[in-house]
Motif scaffolding. Structure first.
Motif, PDB file in Angstrom:
ATOM      1  N   PRO A 194     -19.502  -3.394   0.246  1.00  0.00           N
ATOM      2  CA  PRO A 194     -18.227  -2.807  -0.149  1.00  0.00           C
ATOM      3  C   PRO A 194     -17.069  -3.624   0.439  1.00  0.00           C
ATOM      4  O   PRO A 194     -17.172  -4.144   1.549  1.00  0.00           O
ATOM      5  N   LEU A 195     -16.009  -3.759  -0.340  1.00  0.00           N
ATOM      6  CA  LEU A 195     -14.782  -4.399   0.153  1.00  0.00           C
ATOM      7  C   LEU A 195     -13.654  -3.419  -0.151  1.00  0.00           C
ATOM      8  O   LEU A 195     -13.548  -2.934  -1.285  1.00  0.00           O
ATOM      9  N   TYR A 196     -12.868  -3.113   0.869  1.00  0.00           N
ATOM     10  CA  TYR A 196     -11.794  -2.130   0.701  1.00  0.00           C
ATOM     11  C   TYR A 196     -10.451  -2.828   0.821  1.00  0.00           C
ATOM     12  O   TYR A 196     -10.247  -3.630   1.737  1.00  0.00           O
ATOM     13  N   PHE A 197      -9.543  -2.507  -0.082  1.00  0.00           N
ATOM     14  CA  PHE A 197      -8.183  -3.009   0.049  1.00  0.00           C
ATOM     15  C   PHE A 197      -7.287  -1.797   0.316  1.00  0.00           C
ATOM     16  O   PHE A 197      -7.212  -0.871  -0.509  1.00  0.00           O
ATOM     17  N   CYS A 198      -6.658  -1.781   1.481  1.00  0.00           N
ATOM     18  CA  CYS A 198      -5.922  -0.593   1.937  1.00  0.00           C
ATOM     19  C   CYS A 198      -4.426  -0.801   1.756  1.00  0.00           C
ATOM     20  O   CYS A 198      -3.879  -1.813   2.208  1.00  0.00           O
ATOM     21  N   ILE A 199      -3.791   0.163   1.111  1.00  0.00           N
ATOM     22  CA  ILE A 199      -2.343   0.084   0.911  1.00  0.00           C
ATOM     23  C   ILE A 199      -1.719   1.466   1.080  1.00  0.00           C
ATOM     24  O   ILE A 199      -2.402   2.482   0.982  1.00  0.00           O
ATOM     25  N   GLY A 200      -0.429   1.495   1.327  1.00  0.00           N
ATOM     26  CA  GLY A 200       0.293   2.758   1.380  1.00  0.00           C
ATOM     27  C   GLY A 200       0.658   3.196  -0.033  1.00  0.00           C
ATOM     28  O   GLY A 200       0.673   2.384  -0.969  1.00  0.00           O
TER      29      GLY A 200
ATOM     30  N   PRO B 112      -1.151   7.936   2.883  1.00  0.00           N
ATOM     31  CA  PRO B 112       0.087   8.630   2.518  1.00  0.00           C
ATOM     32  C   PRO B 112       1.272   8.065   3.288  1.00  0.00           C
ATOM     33  O   PRO B 112       1.109   7.472   4.352  1.00  0.00           O
ATOM     34  N   ARG B 113       2.456   8.203   2.724  1.00  0.00           N
ATOM     35  CA  ARG B 113       3.708   7.933   3.454  1.00  0.00           C
ATOM     36  C   ARG B 113       4.687   8.988   3.008  1.00  0.00           C
ATOM     37  O   ARG B 113       4.649   9.370   1.833  1.00  0.00           O
ATOM     38  N   PRO B 114       5.541   9.458   3.911  1.00  0.00           N
ATOM     39  CA  PRO B 114       6.474  10.511   3.510  1.00  0.00           C
ATOM     40  C   PRO B 114       7.346  10.052   2.332  1.00  0.00           C
ATOM     41  O   PRO B 114       7.673   8.866   2.226  1.00  0.00           O
TER      42      PRO B 114
END
Ligand code: ATP
Length: 210
Positions: free
Chosen positions: A99-105, A131-133
């Motif tokens: 698995p390869l994960y690309f993490c973003i807001g 999440p971001r407000p």
């Protein structure tokens, strides 16, 4: 080796980034969470700090956390930064099975449809969204459809396949931004405890963002 990528400008890196990097590495159970600074267009870099300085701050921030790695893959490639090229390059390193994960807001997710070959991102990785407000998902259009098609709320299922799903996680929301840090420095305000002490020291030693 299982890898998660966390891209950004990191101008400068701050505790909002680092806290979610630690949480994502734990949640996804990856061997490495690689923080990948993007290259900036020359006009933006001229107004700001150099790529080497952004990288140096990131390296000093993660120095004591072997699971977090500052990866200059995009800075080395130079020119326009396309995530799809980075994903192809990383897939060559780790093969196609892990698995390869690309993490973003979520603030980044809602701009995804302006990215190069964005609909192919899922061929190479899972997308993991923090999440971001103050940001909401689009309720219609191509991006909204794509999100609904790929969305998976079952983390064990995500971990069993190598790519193609989109997962919303519930990482800590810290209302810290690089913009706010740069503004504080311009106004002569303290930035302590918004970013690690090593980064605060680096910024002051090199008179950055003044
Ligand atoms: P700027 O204020 O210069 O736009 P930024 O603080 O948003 O910068 P980036 O380097 O642009 O930081 O962000 C990189 C990634 O980190 C993005 O995916 C963004 O959504 C995420 N991110 C940034 N700050 C936070 C935060 N406080 N909490 C959660 N995610 C964050």
């Amino acid at each position: 080796m299982s890898v998660a990528l966390f891209g950004g400008t990191f101008n400068p890196v701050h505790l909002g980034h680092l806290r979610i990097a630690v949480e994502l590495a734990e949640l996804l159970e990856v061997d490495q969470l690689r923080m990948v600074p993007c290259s900036l267009p020359p006009h933006r870099e001229a107004l700001s700090v150099s790529a080497e300085q952004r990288m140096a701050m990131l390296q000093s921030a993660v120095a004591n956390y072997p699971q977090l790695v500052a990866d200059d893959i995009e800075l080395q490639r130079g020119g326009a930064t396309y995530t799809i090229d980075t994903l192809r390059q990383i897939r060559q390193q780790i093969g196609s099975d892990m698995p390869l994960y690309f993490c973003i807001g979520i603030d980044v997710l809602i701009t995804l449809d302006s990215w190069q070959e964005w609909q192919k991102l899922g061929d190479y990785c899972h997308l993991v969204i923090s999440p971001r407000p103050d940001y909401a998902l689009p309720s219609s259009g191509a991006l909204s459809d794509w999100i609904n098609q790929h969305r998976c709320d079952d983390l064990p299922q995500l971990k069993q396949c190598s790519a193609g799903k989109l997962y919303f996680c519930d990482t800590t929301r810290l209302a810290i931004s690089s913009t706010d840090i740069r503004d504080k420095i311009k106004h002569g305000d303290a930035i302590d405890f918004l970013t690690p002490a090593a980064v605060v020291n680096y910024i002051h030693q090199h008179d950055l963002y003044e």
